[in-house]
Motif scaffolding. Structure first.
Motif, PDB file in Angstrom:
ATOM      1  N   LEU A  63     -37.201  36.787  53.602  1.00  8.92           N
ATOM      2  CA  LEU A  63     -37.151  35.811  52.535  1.00  8.92           C
ATOM      3  C   LEU A  63     -37.309  34.416  53.112  1.00  8.92           C
ATOM      4  O   LEU A  63     -36.728  34.099  54.159  1.00  8.92           O
ATOM      5  CB  LEU A  63     -35.828  35.902  51.770  1.00  8.92           C
ATOM      6  N   GLN A  64     -38.092  33.604  52.435  1.00 10.60           N
ATOM      7  CA  GLN A  64     -38.341  32.238  52.865  1.00 10.60           C
ATOM      8  C   GLN A  64     -38.194  31.309  51.678  1.00 10.60           C
ATOM      9  O   GLN A  64     -38.619  31.628  50.564  1.00 10.60           O
ATOM     10  CB  GLN A  64     -39.744  32.104  53.470  1.00 10.60           C
ATOM     11  N   CYS A  65     -37.561  30.177  51.893  1.00 11.69           N
ATOM     12  CA  CYS A  65     -37.363  29.193  50.832  1.00 11.69           C
ATOM     13  C   CYS A  65     -38.692  28.508  50.546  1.00 11.69           C
ATOM     14  O   CYS A  65     -39.249  27.826  51.408  1.00 11.69           O
ATOM     15  CB  CYS A  65     -36.303  28.182  51.253  1.00 11.69           C
ATOM     16  N   ILE A  66     -39.225  28.680  49.334  1.00 13.04           N
ATOM     17  CA  ILE A  66     -40.509  28.079  48.975  1.00 13.04           C
ATOM     18  C   ILE A  66     -40.328  26.825  48.139  1.00 13.04           C
ATOM     19  O   ILE A  66     -41.241  25.996  48.063  1.00 13.04           O
ATOM     20  CB  ILE A  66     -41.388  29.100  48.234  1.00 13.04           C
ATOM     21  N   ILE A  67     -39.196  26.660  47.482  1.00  9.49           N
ATOM     22  CA  ILE A  67     -38.898  25.451  46.719  1.00  9.49           C
ATOM     23  C   ILE A  67     -37.501  24.998  47.101  1.00  9.49           C
ATOM     24  O   ILE A  67     -36.533  25.755  46.961  1.00  9.49           O
ATOM     25  CB  ILE A  67     -38.991  25.682  45.198  1.00  9.49           C
ATOM     26  N   SER A  68     -37.414  23.792  47.591  1.00  5.99           N
ATOM     27  CA  SER A  68     -36.121  23.256  47.980  1.00  5.99           C
ATOM     28  C   SER A  68     -35.302  22.932  46.750  1.00  5.99           C
ATOM     29  O   SER A  68     -35.752  23.106  45.618  1.00  5.99           O
ATOM     30  CB  SER A  68     -36.317  22.017  48.852  1.00  5.99           C
ATOM     31  N   LYS A  69     -34.120  22.411  46.975  1.00  7.24           N
ATOM     32  CA  LYS A  69     -33.183  22.194  45.874  1.00  7.24           C
ATOM     33  C   LYS A  69     -33.728  21.179  44.883  1.00  7.24           C
ATOM     34  O   LYS A  69     -34.217  20.117  45.247  1.00  7.24           O
ATOM     35  CB  LYS A  69     -31.845  21.722  46.420  1.00  7.24           C
ATOM     36  N   SER A  70     -33.603  21.540  43.605  1.00  4.84           N
ATOM     37  CA  SER A  70     -34.050  20.668  42.518  1.00  4.84           C
ATOM     38  C   SER A  70     -33.160  20.918  41.320  1.00  4.84           C
ATOM     39  O   SER A  70     -32.433  21.915  41.257  1.00  4.84           O
ATOM     40  CB  SER A  70     -35.517  20.930  42.162  1.00  4.84           C
ATOM     41  N   ASN A  71     -33.237  20.005  40.387  1.00  2.31           N
ATOM     42  CA  ASN A  71     -32.419  20.080  39.172  1.00  2.31           C
ATOM     43  C   ASN A  71     -33.322  20.109  37.945  1.00  2.31           C
ATOM     44  O   ASN A  71     -34.463  19.633  37.979  1.00  2.31           O
ATOM     45  CB  ASN A  71     -31.447  18.906  39.080  1.00  2.31           C
ATOM     46  N   ALA A  72     -32.800  20.656  36.856  1.00  4.54           N
ATOM     47  CA  ALA A  72     -33.534  20.719  35.597  1.00  4.54           C
ATOM     48  C   ALA A  72     -32.550  20.539  34.455  1.00  4.54           C
ATOM     49  O   ALA A  72     -31.394  20.968  34.546  1.00  4.54           O
ATOM     50  CB  ALA A  72     -34.278  22.051  35.449  1.00  4.54           C
ATOM     51  N   ASN A  73     -33.024  19.905  33.384  1.00  2.58           N
ATOM     52  CA  ASN A  73     -32.216  19.661  32.195  1.00  2.58           C
ATOM     53  C   ASN A  73     -32.959  20.166  30.968  1.00  2.58           C
ATOM     54  O   ASN A  73     -34.188  20.049  30.880  1.00  2.58           O
ATOM     55  CB  ASN A  73     -31.903  18.169  32.017  1.00  2.58           C
ATOM     56  N   LEU A  74     -32.198  20.721  30.050  1.00  9.27           N
ATOM     57  CA  LEU A  74     -32.751  21.236  28.792  1.00  9.27           C
ATOM     58  C   LEU A  74     -31.892  20.719  27.655  1.00  9.27           C
ATOM     59  O   LEU A  74     -30.659  20.815  27.697  1.00  9.27           O
ATOM     60  CB  LEU A  74     -32.767  22.764  28.788  1.00  9.27           C
ATOM     61  N   SER A  75     -32.539  20.179  26.619  1.00 18.15           N
ATOM     62  CA  SER A  75     -31.845  19.664  25.442  1.00 18.15           C
ATOM     63  C   SER A  75     -32.543  20.190  24.198  1.00 18.15           C
ATOM     64  O   SER A  75     -33.780  20.195  24.128  1.00 18.15           O
ATOM     65  CB  SER A  75     -31.845  18.131  25.433  1.00 18.15           C
ATOM     66  N   TYR A  76     -31.725  20.618  23.249  1.00 16.64           N
ATOM     67  CA  TYR A  76     -32.267  21.130  21.988  1.00 16.64           C
ATOM     68  C   TYR A  76     -31.346  20.691  20.865  1.00 16.64           C
ATOM     69  O   TYR A  76     -30.126  20.872  20.930  1.00 16.64           O
ATOM     70  CB  TYR A  76     -32.370  22.654  22.012  1.00 16.64           C
ATOM     71  N   VAL A  77     -31.915  20.077  19.864  1.00 18.56           N
ATOM     72  CA  VAL A  77     -31.157  19.610  18.711  1.00 18.56           C
ATOM     73  C   VAL A  77     -31.833  20.142  17.459  1.00 18.56           C
ATOM     74  O   VAL A  77     -33.064  20.189  17.372  1.00 18.56           O
ATOM     75  CB  VAL A  77     -31.076  18.070  18.687  1.00 18.56           C
ATOM     76  N   PHE A  78     -31.037  20.586  16.500  1.00 19.37           N
ATOM     77  CA  PHE A  78     -31.588  21.096  15.252  1.00 19.37           C
ATOM     78  C   PHE A  78     -30.665  20.703  14.110  1.00 19.37           C
ATOM     79  O   PHE A  78     -29.464  20.445  14.304  1.00 19.37           O
ATOM     80  CB  PHE A  78     -31.768  22.618  15.294  1.00 19.37           C
ATOM     81  N   TYR A  79     -31.251  20.654  12.907  1.00 22.85           N
ATOM     82  CA  TYR A  79     -30.550  20.213  11.709  1.00 22.85           C
ATOM     83  C   TYR A  79     -30.617  21.325  10.675  1.00 22.85           C
ATOM     84  O   TYR A  79     -31.662  21.953  10.482  1.00 22.85           O
ATOM     85  CB  TYR A  79     -31.185  18.935  11.149  1.00 22.85           C
ATOM     86  N   THR A  80     -29.507  21.569  10.026  1.00 20.93           N
ATOM     87  CA  THR A  80     -29.424  22.597   8.990  1.00 20.93           C
ATOM     88  C   THR A  80     -28.770  21.998   7.753  1.00 20.93           C
ATOM     89  O   THR A  80     -27.983  21.045   7.840  1.00 20.93           O
ATOM     90  CB  THR A  80     -28.608  23.811   9.464  1.00 20.93           C
TER      91      THR A  80
END
Length: 1547
Positions: free
Chosen positions: A970-987
């Motif tokens: 196994l070899q690290c192909i992508i170093s450490k990174s961050n991701a954010n997800l936001s979802y808003v909905f109205y009912t």
């Protein structure tokens, strides 16, 4: 002394009848049998003082007690006891009956004399209450009607058979109508005659039926007395020992009128309680044996308020003829310490029996004595607490509780059974202890799922405690003091009187704990088995439990004589709870979900530890709607915890899944397990779920903590999950379609929305004008008569629908010039609208928090043995509930989701097998075992200081593969990174049940002005459902094998579409095309109704066949219901079938199920298309009614990436060869309510670096204008599809000026990296290009008029569903249309502006200059515009390539000639341009496509070495020139251009 009697009958004034047969009474000084019992008892308890005592023996053969339905036995018993009291008082006072004793509290003394032992033996005991004659008559009439219906059908069939027999003999009957009329008259006469006799037996007596029957068989009762149990002091000591929780009665008290104690031994072979003629008993005990102390005590009241004085009519010759006696109101209480053994214990109950139980309670009210205390009556649970105290324990081999699910009390096939094996039960005051070797919850249905074990718990220990909430001490039953009505009236208190005020329970808290001991090795762990039908069955159980029982014989009409007020409804225990606490502790737990019994496909979860605890509160919500109704129950969970450790999940797939359907199987469970294919899916180290009430926005209501997640996603797992989900989805769709009439529901929805649209958005005159315009648009089309269908609707408007008019509509819509507002500069911080909407400033509640630590998932494709692992140190998911907001003049709830991935890393194997080494590429996941996956240690996921040192981020570990091809790392192909997800909905905001007791804060609303161009305002426009995904900097490093592994995963795993799903989508597209071409909603609605009837009838037939198969298997295998009556079981034993009949039944069942699946699939597609068409019409009406005439934005998707860096490495994974860089990537998609979409892609910077050593150029690709914020921008607007053909209204591609510097060495390296087998692929591509070149000209001239009219063929005779065809097109035509609509797009407008390119190319070396080299060559990509083009994406690319190559070729020739000019003295740029002015140039585009070309070309006047030109071989120059042109144009160079170049070269 001995007394015999053959028959004894006691008639209690026709209110009760006692019948006793064969009585033998014996009085002995000493009984040998009882002496033996005493000796055995002395060895057991050791407190027996007497071995001999007087005995009374009573033997009865049969003893029966019968009560009529309207019995008033309590009144008769009241008179009998009063007379007994009078006689006792008369003999005690020596005839003195003065009334002076009525003013004194009676005194009682307790005798110390030992009572006589008692032995009673009864062979048969029966107590019955006769049912209401009216109820019996109704039941008999119902049975008569059902039987007469079948008999009438038999008679009609016989008559039809005889009529057909005469017709076959050529003797037709002329009076058929008269015969049928005579048969109808005969049926009526037979029915009337049977109805007159149906309610009477052979002796012309009314048929009676038992309402309840209490039956005991072989009863043997022994009651022993002893000196140690005699006397007030001894008995009170025993009572204090038994009832230790209650306040003790003083030993020296004199307030006891009755007190006694016996040691009881009871044996009974069978003890049962039956209701009416139901098949199963309410209560049944077999081989019952009971022993222990039973005491009784009744206190003497301390005042005359608790003593009543009824009158006794004596009559003559006594004087006075009417006297009074004293009757105490204090109840007789029982204290018990008993043990018992029994073989089986059964309790049955169900909502279907509640009406009968209510009927029995009404009868018991007239049989048992009534209290004269004016206090409200006690509930039955408080009566038990008041009268019975002590302990009762019993051991049973089998204890069962049957809960009837259906509404038919005679149905014993729909039940839920709780079975305890080897059970020990201990019942004390408010506490239950149940220990069993196993607890099984089984579901009984009349299908192959009968006796399905839903839950199995071995070695289970159950503890239930009841905490009664009272005003006083819940155990102080001695505090209850009853009073008469006269005494209560004399007190003159305003408050209502209640003698049970301190003891009456207001609520009860229940706590139940289920704990399993350690499972021995090799034993079955606690298991929960769930089928798809099990979920539906459990839903039916829930609905049955929540159902409300209708009142039985309530109201003024059913009041007893003398009563004026209707008594209050008795309270229900299900509404008496205040809180319930449930706890489940399992050392191991297994959960299996299977789609069906025949198809063992599903999932299995095993965990080492499972703890579950919940605390629920019951709230009764009053209904303020003006009606008198009971309060609604609402359970609110206040706390819930789930904890499991070391859980693993496998996916199960039946080996015969892809074979022919065969639902009926007789295989055992072991055989079914052996046919399953089990694959690993995921594992967890720990999972903790916590639910607690949220007090503010910082604390969450739901919290989930997951640690050590490991998951595998391969093709086998994907197929299994897709199969499970698809079956679940189809079942839900079928249930929703069959729940209510679909067309009627949609018509109601359409009328409601039209009314809302007309009342809120436009005036009446505007609506009339809009409707007239819509009708005019639908009636102006004039299709050809040969293909026109005209269907008259209810509005008498003809709606023509033809293929030609359909295509004309496409042409008319495409002629509108598109208008788009494009912003050339995209700022990512401004465009991410979802981030601003997900702000936490207006958060009201933090509802959900999910935290996943050290998670990793392995992805494995099909063409490579390598895999990729995605890991994250921490993954957070949060849900927030915001304050309500106004959107489109409507109050809406706002909810947002936030996701955060921290410390993301991607790992891939360094060595991957080529596709040639794989035997089966179609199912790689099955051939590659998941056991060889190298999981990442937690220290490397968290990036802690590990023992591997610096190289830990490169190579994790190695393991030998199973096939022996070598070691994988196994070899690290992508170093450490961050991701954010936001979802808003109205009912739309609705009043939830949980929020009925809270105040809703409504924000202020300002009514918009009608003169504004945008009524809703710019701020409200942003309030749409938005999804935003942001991925920070990504640094990717891969070698060639890792790249192939990634592409294999993307193509064959992530983007792979199952053939079944693709086939279903194809059918749906074809059906949608059919219906759109027909454009006839009334006929479609009738078709749906007809199909609904067919599906319902087929489903009913399938259920009937299931029941027949069930009863056949039950009778053939002698599986008799042990709880049913003998009569019904004997009837089922006669239903035996032959093996041939059973096989035919199985075959018929299989064919009917296949037919049902096809009809259900077709019904689901038709309902989906109908709903989409109705929704589209409503949206069009709403848009037409608005002032802006534009569709409303429904959803928004935003994807943003900071920077992506990709390093191409050598095969060893250490040396870097190239670097690709992308920055500021933004993708936006807007979805409108009418189905149109807008796509926008922008890239701020794109750059390619060459890292090869000793190469000429380092920067391969970069922008020539550093001041621009956007380097590449793509915009696409999709319109509404027409006939399944996707419409692209606007497509525009903008690219900034580029600088391209390429070397052959770099290109060869890149091609070898991306395409290892390039030689073979080039031949295939060349053949494809030759085939496509012949079709190029036909593509450019393709218009909508190319369709030719088709006549109706013989294949078009197939009708859709009913007898009316919806269209006049053959299946061949529809297949062609569907295929073309799938592969064809309609482009209304395409624009690619001019792009300036500076190109440099080096063939070999770093310093030497060759003929094919280019140095800073300025080439301009022309501006291209296309309108009304119908083609595929591939054809569009070929068209662009064909139009551009001539322009680029001429520029390339100029640049090449400029490089080849001889050097004579000093040359300038103007001289070179003047020399090239005579060179012919080509411009333009293909026919039918508009193209604009900029012919201005800029050059650099570089110095040309004449010696090098003259010394170059002419043939070598020609080959190099060809290579350069081919590199620029990508096609083969024609000989004319080469000859033209040669003429220019010669002087």
């Amino acid at each position: 002394m001995q007394l015999k009697c053959l028959q004894l009958t006691v008639d209690w004034q026709q209110q009760c009848l006692f019948v006793v047969h064969d009585i033998l009474f014996t009085r002995l000084i000493q009984s040998e049998t009882l002496t033996t019992e005493r000796i055995l008892l002395q060895k057991t308890i050791g407190t027996l003082d007497m071995l001999h005592n007087r005995a009374s023996l009573l033997q009865i053969n049969s003893f029966s007690i019968h009560f009529p339905f309207d019995s008033t036995f309590n009144e008769v018993m009241e008179k009998f006891i009063n007379i007994r009291k009078w006689l006792k008082r008369l003999h005690k006072a020596n005839g003195d009956m003065s009334s002076t004793f009525l003013s004194q509290v009676p005194k009682h003394t307790v005798s110390n004399e030992v009572w006589t032992d008692l032995s009673i033996k009864i062979n048969e005991f029966e107590l019955t209450i006769i049912d209401d004659l009216f109820e019996v008559k109704l039941f008999q009439n119902y049975c008569l009607m059902a039987d007469e219906y079948h008999e009438r059908e038999i008679r009609e069939q016989e008559l039809q058979r005889r009529i057909e027999g005469h017709e076959k003999m050529s003797q037709p009957l002329n009076n058929i109508n008269e015969l049928k009329k005579a048969l109808m008259d005969a049926n009526s006469r037979v029915y009337i005659k049977r109805c007159q006799k149906t309610n009477y037996d052979e002796n012309n007596q009314r048929i009676k039926r038992n309402l309840v029957r209490w039956h005991l068989r072989q009863v043997d009762l022994i009651a022993l007395a002893d000196q140690s149990w005699t006397g007030k002091e001894n008995i009170l000591n025993i009572i204090h020992r038994i009832d230790c929780d209650s306040p003790q009665i003083p030993i020296d008290t004199s307030d006891l009128c009755t007190i006694w104690c016996r040691y009881v031994i009871l044996k009974c072979d069978d003890w049962s309680i039956h209701f009416r003629d139901f098949r199963q008993p309410l209560w049944q005990m077999q081989q019952f044996h009971l022993w222990g102390h039973i005491c009784a005590a009744e206190t003497t009241p301390d005042s005359l308020d608790s003593i009543r004085t009824p009158w006794v009519d004596i009559g003559e010759p006594y004087s006075p003829s009417r006297v009074q006696v004293q009757r105490l109101l204090s109840p007789l209480k029982f204290y018990h310490d008993i043990n018992s053994d029994l073989d089986s214990f059964l309790i049955s109950f169900g909502p279907a029996w509640e009406n009968t139980i209510a009927q029995v309670n009404l009868c018991l009210n007239s049989i048992t004595s009534r209290t004269v205390d004016p206090s409200p009556l006690l509930a039955w649970w408080d009566k038990i607490r008041l009268l019975f105290h002590g302990r009762w324990s019993f051991a049973a081999n089998k204890m069962s509780w049957l809960y009837h699910v259906g509404s038919d009390p005679y149905n014993d096939t729909e039940e839920m059974e709780w079975v305890w094996d080897q059970t020990y039960v201990d019942w004390t005051s408010g506490k239950f202890l149940i220990k069993a070797s196993s607890l099984s919850i089984k579901l009984r249905t009349s299908s192959k799922y009968d006796d399905c074990c839903l839950l199995y718990l071995p070695n289970v220990d159950t503890r239930i405690s009841l905490n009664w909430l009272c005003a006083g001490n819940p155990n102080d039953h001695n505090a209850v003091r009853l009073a008469t009505r006269d005494a209560v009236k004399s007190r003159q208190k305003q408050e209502p009187y209640d003698s049970y005020a301190l003891y009456r329970s207001h609520h009860v808290n229940l706590a139940a704990k289920f704990e399993c001991k350690e499972v021995p090795e090799g034993g079955t762990p606690p298991t929960c088995t769930i089928y798809a039908s099990t979920l539906r069955f459990c839903e039916g159980v829930k609905n049955t439990m929540m159902s409300i029982t209708r009142p039985t014989r309530r109201g003024r009409k059913f009041l007893s004589p003398g009563e004026t007020a209707v008594p209050l409804r008795k309270p229900l225990l299900s509404r008496h709870y205040e809180a319930v606490e449930l706890q489940l502790i399992l050392p191991q737990f297994r959960v299996k979900y299977l789609t069906s019994f025949a198809r063992q496909t599903g999932a299995q979860v095993d965990c080492r530890l499972f703890n579950f605890i919940t605390y629920q509160e019951l709230h009764l919500i009053e209904q303020h709607d003006g009606l008198s109704r009971r309060a609604r129950t609402l359970w609110k969970p206040k706390m819930m915890n789930i904890n499991l450790e070391r859980a693993q999940m496998w996916l199960l797939r039946d080996a015969n899944e892809d074979k022919e359907i065969n639902e009926i199987t007789n295989k055992s469970d072991n055989q079914q397990e052996s046919q399953q294919q089990r694959t690993f899916f995921l594992s967890l180290d720990s999972l903790v779920y916590i639910r607690s009430p949220s007090t503010n926005s910082k604390t969450s209501t739901h919290s989930v903590l997951i640690g050590g997640l490991k998951a595998v996603w391969n093709l086998t797992n994907r197929r299994t999950l897709f199969l499970v989900y698809e079956r679940y989805r189809r079942n839900n769709i079928l249930r929703s379609n069959l729940s209510n009439p679909f067309a009627k529901e949609l018509e109601h929805l359409q009328q409601e929305k039209i009314l809302n649209t007309s009342s809120n958005q436009s005036p009446l005159d505007d609506n009339i004008h809009i409707n007239d315009e819509l009708n005019l648009m639908t009636t102006t089309a004039t299709p050809l008569p040969t293909t026109t269908i005209t269907v008259t609707t209810n509005d008498t408007i003809s709606q023509p629908s033809t293929l030609a008019s359909f295509l004309d509509q496409l042409i008319n819509e495409s002629q509108h010039k598109p208008s788009v507002d494009l912003d050339p500069v995209v700022d990512a911080s401004v465009s991410l609208v979802g981030l601003r909407q997900c702000s936490k400033e207006d958060v009201e509640e933090h509802t959900l928090h999910i935290e996943l630590a050290d998670g990793q998932i392995a992805l494995r494709g099909t063409e490579s043995r390598g895999y990729v692992i995605l890991s994250a140190a921490i993954a957070l998911v949060d849900q927030y509930r915001h304050k309500p907001v106004w959107r489109d003049q409507q109050l809406c709830d706002k909810t947002s989701w936030h996701g955060n991935l921290q410390g993301m890393q991607y790992f891939a194997t360094t060595v991957s097998s080529t596709p040639s080494t794989i035997d089966d590429t179609n199912d790689m996941s099955s051939s590659s075992s998941d056991d060889d996956i190298i999981w990442i240690p937690q220290r490397d996921i968290r990036d802690e200081n590990s023992l591997l040192g610096e190289s830990s981020r490169n190579v994790i570990g190695s393991i030998a593969t199973n096939d022996g091809h070598g070691d994988q790392q196994l070899q690290c192909i992508i170093s450490k990174s961050n991701a954010n997800l936001s979802y808003v909905f109205y009912t739309e905001q609705t009043q939830q049940e949980e929020e009925t007791d809270t105040n809703i804060v409504i924000p202020p609303f300002t009514k918009p002005s009608m003169n504004e161009l945008n009524p809703i305002g710019e701020s409200d426009r942003l309030l749409v459902d938005s999804l935003t995904f942001i991925h920070n900097d990504i640094e990717l490093s891969t070698n060639s094998s890792q790249y192939r592994t990634i592409m294999d995963i993307v193509n064959n795993l992530l983007l792979y579409v199952e053939p079944k799903e693709e086939g279903a989508n194809s059918k749906l597209r074809k059906l949608r095309l059919q219906i759109q071409l027909a454009d006839n909603l009334p006929v479609l609605r009738e078709s749906i109704r007809h199909l609904l009837e067919r599906v319902r009838s087929t489903l009913a037939k399938l259920r009937r066949l299931e029941r027949e198969i069930y009863f056949f298997s039950r009778a053939n295998n002698n599986l008799v219901n042990p709880y049913s009556s003998d009569e019904e079981d004997g009837r089922e034993r006669t239903l035996l079938y032959t093996s041939d009949e059973y096989e035919k039944l199985q075959t018929l069942y299989t064919s009917v199920k296949v037919q049902l699946n096809k009809l259900a699939e077709k019904l689901g597609m038709m309902c989906a298309v109908y709903k989409d068409m109705q929704l589209a019409r409503l949206i069009k009406l709403r848009i037409a009614g608005t002032s802006s005439k534009t569709a409303r934005l429904e959803r928004r998707y935003e994807l943003h990436g900071g920077s992506i860096t990709w390093f191409i490495k050598h095969d060893d994974g250490q040396i870097k060869n190239a670097e690709f860089l992308l920055r500021n990537i933004l993708y936006t998609k807007r979805y409108y309510e009418n189905g149109t979409n807008e796509h926008a892609i922008s890239i701020g910077q794109a750059q390619v670096e060459n890292l090869l050593p000793d190469d000429r150029y380092r920067t391969i690709l970069t922008s020539n204008c550093q001041q621009q914020h956007t380097m590449i921008r793509v915009y696409c607007k999709e319109g509404e599809s027409v006939g399944g053909i996707a419409v692209k209204e606007h497509l525009e591609i903008n690219v900034a000026p580029l600088v391209i510097q390429m070397t052959r060495r770099f290109s060869q390296m890149l091609m070898a990296f991306l395409f290892p087998n390039k030689a073979q692929q080039n031949n295939e591509i060349q053949q494809a290009n030759n085939n496509n070149r012949s079709n190029k000209s036909s593509l450019k001239h393709t218009t909508s008029n190319s369709f030719k009219r088709r006549t109706r063929s013989a294949e078009g005779d197939e009708e859709l569903l009913t007898g009316r065809s919806l269209f006049y097109f053959s299946n061949v035509d529809l297949d062609a249309m569907e295929k073309r609509a799938k592969n064809t797009l309609s482009f209304q407008y395409i624009k690619i502006p001019e792009v300036s390119l500076i190109i440099s190319y080096k063939i070999r070396g770093t310093k030497e200059k060759k003929i094919g080299d280019l140095e800073n060559a300025h080439i301009s990509f022309p501006t291209l515009e296309y309108r009304n083009l119908t083609c595929s994406w591939h054809d569009l690319v070929l068209a662009i390539k064909s139009d551009v190559k001539t322009v680029l070729l001429s520029q390339a020739i100029r640049q090449n000639i400029n490089l080849r000019l001889p050097f004579i003295g000093k040359s300038t740029r103007a001289q070179n341009q003047q020399l090239l002015a005579t060179t012919p140039t080509g411009a333009g585009g293909g026919g039918g496509v508009e193209a604009t070309t900029n012919n201005s070309v800029l050059f650099n006047s570089d110095t040309i070495n004449n010696n090098e030109i003259s010394n170059t071989n002419e043939q070598q120059e020609e080959e190099e020139q060809k290579h350069k042109m081919k590199l620029v144009l990508g096609t083969k160079i024609s000989k004319d251009l080469i000859a033209q170049f040669k003429r220019r070269k010669d002087p």
